[in-house]
Design a protein around this motif. Structure first.
Motif, PDB file in Angstrom:
ATOM      1  N   THR A 188     -34.127 -12.576   1.861  1.00  0.00           N
ATOM      2  CA  THR A 188     -32.606 -12.556   1.520  1.00  0.00           C
ATOM      3  C   THR A 188     -32.589 -12.235  -0.167  1.00  0.00           C
ATOM      4  N   ASP A 189     -31.462 -11.983  -0.734  1.00  0.00           N
ATOM      5  CA  ASP A 189     -31.266 -11.730  -2.081  1.00  0.00           C
ATOM      6  C   ASP A 189     -31.587 -12.907  -2.786  1.00  0.00           C
ATOM      7  N   SER A 190     -31.744 -14.162  -2.501  1.00  0.00           N
ATOM      8  CA  SER A 190     -32.305 -15.324  -3.413  1.00  0.00           C
ATOM      9  C   SER A 190     -33.755 -15.684  -2.625  1.00  0.00           C
ATOM     10  N   PRO A 191     -34.561 -15.955  -3.953  1.00  0.00           N
ATOM     11  CA  PRO A 191     -36.065 -16.239  -3.520  1.00  0.00           C
ATOM     12  C   PRO A 191     -36.270 -17.301  -2.971  1.00  0.00           C
ATOM     13  N   ASP A 192     -35.368 -18.258  -2.898  1.00  0.00           N
ATOM     14  CA  ASP A 192     -35.545 -19.656  -2.277  1.00  0.00           C
ATOM     15  C   ASP A 192     -34.875 -19.897  -1.205  1.00  0.00           C
ATOM     16  N   ILE A 193     -34.049 -18.694  -0.518  1.00  0.00           N
ATOM     17  CA  ILE A 193     -33.383 -18.885   0.544  1.00  0.00           C
ATOM     18  C   ILE A 193     -34.237 -17.617   1.760  1.00  0.00           C
ATOM     19  N   LEU A 194     -34.573 -18.076   2.580  1.00  0.00           N
ATOM     20  CA  LEU A 194     -34.907 -17.084   3.772  1.00  0.00           C
ATOM     21  C   LEU A 194     -33.895 -16.961   5.079  1.00  0.00           C
ATOM     22  N   GLY A 195     -33.944 -15.819   5.489  1.00  0.00           N
ATOM     23  CA  GLY A 195     -32.852 -15.684   6.678  1.00  0.00           C
ATOM     24  C   GLY A 195     -34.036 -16.087   7.710  1.00  0.00           C
ATOM     25  N   TYR A 196     -33.174 -16.941   8.879  1.00  0.00           N
ATOM     26  CA  TYR A 196     -33.955 -17.436   9.781  1.00  0.00           C
ATOM     27  C   TYR A 196     -33.348 -17.008  11.270  1.00  0.00           C
ATOM     28  N   GLY A 197     -34.371 -16.847  12.140  1.00  0.00           N
ATOM     29  CA  GLY A 197     -33.758 -16.607  13.632  1.00  0.00           C
ATOM     30  C   GLY A 197     -34.698 -17.129  14.650  1.00  0.00           C
ATOM     31  N   TYR A 198     -34.240 -17.459  15.750  1.00  0.00           N
ATOM     32  CA  TYR A 198     -35.083 -18.241  16.747  1.00  0.00           C
ATOM     33  C   TYR A 198     -34.484 -17.850  18.328  1.00  0.00           C
ATOM     34  N   GLN A 199     -35.500 -17.523  18.870  1.00  0.00           N
ATOM     35  CA  GLN A 199     -35.121 -16.930  20.396  1.00  0.00           C
ATOM     36  C   GLN A 199     -36.050 -17.832  21.218  1.00  0.00           C
ATOM     37  N   HIS A 200     -35.378 -17.895  22.438  1.00  0.00           N
ATOM     38  CA  HIS A 200     -36.116 -18.981  23.421  1.00  0.00           C
ATOM     39  C   HIS A 200     -35.416 -18.762  24.705  1.00  0.00           C
ATOM     40  N   LYS A 201     -36.334 -18.513  25.665  1.00  0.00           N
ATOM     41  CA  LYS A 201     -35.955 -18.324  27.248  1.00  0.00           C
ATOM     42  C   LYS A 201     -36.380 -19.564  28.044  1.00  0.00           C
ATOM     43  N   VAL A 202     -35.712 -19.819  28.963  1.00  0.00           N
ATOM     44  CA  VAL A 202     -36.000 -21.186  29.745  1.00  0.00           C
ATOM     45  C   VAL A 202     -35.789 -20.669  31.145  1.00  0.00           C
ATOM     46  N   ASN A 203     -36.694 -20.789  31.838  1.00  0.00           N
ATOM     47  CA  ASN A 203     -36.884 -20.402  33.621  1.00  0.00           C
ATOM     48  C   ASN A 203     -36.109 -19.008  33.668  1.00  0.00           C
ATOM     49  N   GLY A 204     -36.680 -17.997  32.653  1.00  0.00           N
ATOM     50  CA  GLY A 204     -36.240 -16.718  32.682  1.00  0.00           C
ATOM     51  C   GLY A 204     -35.051 -16.346  32.166  1.00  0.00           C
ATOM     52  N   SER A 205     -34.306 -17.228  31.621  1.00  0.00           N
ATOM     53  CA  SER A 205     -32.899 -16.952  30.952  1.00  0.00           C
ATOM     54  C   SER A 205     -32.861 -17.245  29.501  1.00  0.00           C
ATOM     55  N   TRP A 206     -32.160 -16.248  28.914  1.00  0.00           N
ATOM     56  CA  TRP A 206     -31.949 -16.794  27.388  1.00  0.00           C
ATOM     57  C   TRP A 206     -31.210 -17.782  27.115  1.00  0.00           C
ATOM     58  N   LEU A 207     -31.818 -18.983  26.590  1.00  0.00           N
ATOM     59  CA  LEU A 207     -31.036 -20.251  26.540  1.00  0.00           C
ATOM     60  C   LEU A 207     -30.278 -20.417  25.167  1.00  0.00           C
ATOM     61  N   VAL A 208     -31.290 -19.662  24.104  1.00  0.00           N
ATOM     62  CA  VAL A 208     -30.953 -19.975  22.641  1.00  0.00           C
ATOM     63  C   VAL A 208     -30.960 -18.780  21.819  1.00  0.00           C
ATOM     64  N   THR A 209     -30.025 -18.277  20.984  1.00  0.00           N
ATOM     65  CA  THR A 209     -30.406 -17.151  20.136  1.00  0.00           C
ATOM     66  C   THR A 209     -29.589 -18.006  18.929  1.00  0.00           C
ATOM     67  N   ASN A 210     -30.517 -18.298  17.874  1.00  0.00           N
ATOM     68  CA  ASN A 210     -30.085 -19.125  17.028  1.00  0.00           C
ATOM     69  C   ASN A 210     -30.357 -18.550  15.487  1.00  0.00           C
ATOM     70  N   GLU A 211     -29.536 -18.274  14.712  1.00  0.00           N
ATOM     71  CA  GLU A 211     -29.331 -17.623  13.542  1.00  0.00           C
ATOM     72  C   GLU A 211     -28.901 -18.945  12.370  1.00  0.00           C
ATOM     73  N   GLY A 212     -29.736 -18.592  11.369  1.00  0.00           N
ATOM     74  CA  GLY A 212     -29.379 -19.423  10.066  1.00  0.00           C
ATOM     75  C   GLY A 212     -30.046 -18.938   8.744  1.00  0.00           C
ATOM     76  N   TYR A 213     -30.481 -20.053   8.039  1.00  0.00           N
ATOM     77  CA  TYR A 213     -31.264 -19.872   6.920  1.00  0.00           C
ATOM     78  C   TYR A 213     -32.255 -20.815   6.771  1.00  0.00           C
ATOM     79  N   ALA A 214     -33.281 -20.601   5.659  1.00  0.00           N
ATOM     80  CA  ALA A 214     -34.021 -21.861   5.349  1.00  0.00           C
ATOM     81  C   ALA A 214     -34.076 -22.038   3.957  1.00  0.00           C
ATOM     82  N   ILE A 215     -33.919 -22.873   3.630  1.00  0.00           N
ATOM     83  CA  ILE A 215     -34.035 -23.363   1.935  1.00  0.00           C
ATOM     84  C   ILE A 215     -35.333 -23.869   1.644  1.00  0.00           C
ATOM     85  N   VAL A 216     -35.949 -23.168   0.730  1.00  0.00           N
ATOM     86  CA  VAL A 216     -37.255 -23.570   0.179  1.00  0.00           C
ATOM     87  C   VAL A 216     -36.908 -24.760  -0.790  1.00  0.00           C
ATOM     88  N   MET A 217     -37.604 -25.800  -0.418  1.00  0.00           N
ATOM     89  CA  MET A 217     -36.988 -27.031  -1.175  1.00  0.00           C
ATOM     90  C   MET A 217     -37.425 -27.129  -2.765  1.00  0.00           C
TER      91      MET A 217
END
Length: 197
Positions: free
Chosen positions: A72-101
């Protein structure tokens, strides 16, 4: 997010981690030293999950679990994405960010997304092929073995599995499948940019 707000958020997370640790609950595991955040970025396919509490029902077949970390524009913040299928169906599409502590120890970050907040430690990675991380929230902790590819070499998988087991209290491990499945590419991070404003 202003610099002052980010500092306050980091302090709050660190205090929370100390309180959790003092109460004997889930806490960040030993992070990787000399961690290269730049080389860590990109997509990781999670191929094994290790549970320390009650795992989800066995009938749930997990597929296509993909983490994606971007700049991202900040060195201590990352863009974050998560994807997940359960039994063949997309259950989660998760977006946010990760703060480097702490940029002196960038292998610990606080992942914040629409599924909640997790203190995440990168325990081991060679950046090119294998990854072991822990994710911690309240009294819930899970471990994840990841790869840049759909599979991991047997020797590398054994090394990471033994390392994961060494942290103790695992109740179950489960494979996550990617091969021969329609796993769509990682999500974009336009939403995560909006969250930081």
């Amino acid at each position: 997010m202003t610099s002052r707000s980010l500092q306050f958020l980091k302090l709050a997370v660190l205090i929370t981690a100390c309180v959790i640790s003092a109460n004997g609950l889930c806490r960040p595991q030993l992070p990787k030293y000399n961690f290269d955040l730049e080389r860590f970025l990109g997509s990781w396919k999670i191929i094994v999950t290790g549970f320390t509490g009650v795992p989800p029902p066995v009938a749930q077949v997990e597929e296509c679990v993909i983490y994606n970390f971007t700049k991202t524009d900040s060195p201590d913040i990352l863009g974050y994405g998560y994807q997940h299928k359960v039994n063949g169906s997309w259950l989660v599409t998760n977006e946010g960010y990760a703060i480097v502590m702490d940029m002196k120890m960038p292998s610990i970050f606080d992942i914040r997304a629409n599924r909640g907040s997790y203190i995440t430690s990168v325990i081991h990675t060679d950046y090119d092929s294998m990854l072991l991380i822990s994710a911690c929230r309240d009294d819930e902790e899970q471990f994840y073995i990841g790869s840049r590819q759909e599979t991991l070499e047997p020797i590398a998988l054994t090394i990471l599995s033994d390392l994961m087991a060494g942290f103790g209290n695992l109740t179950e491990t489960r494979p996550i499948f990617h091969q021969g499945i329609n796993c769509i590419p990682p999500v974009s991070h336009e939403k995560s940019k909006l969250l930081l404003k």
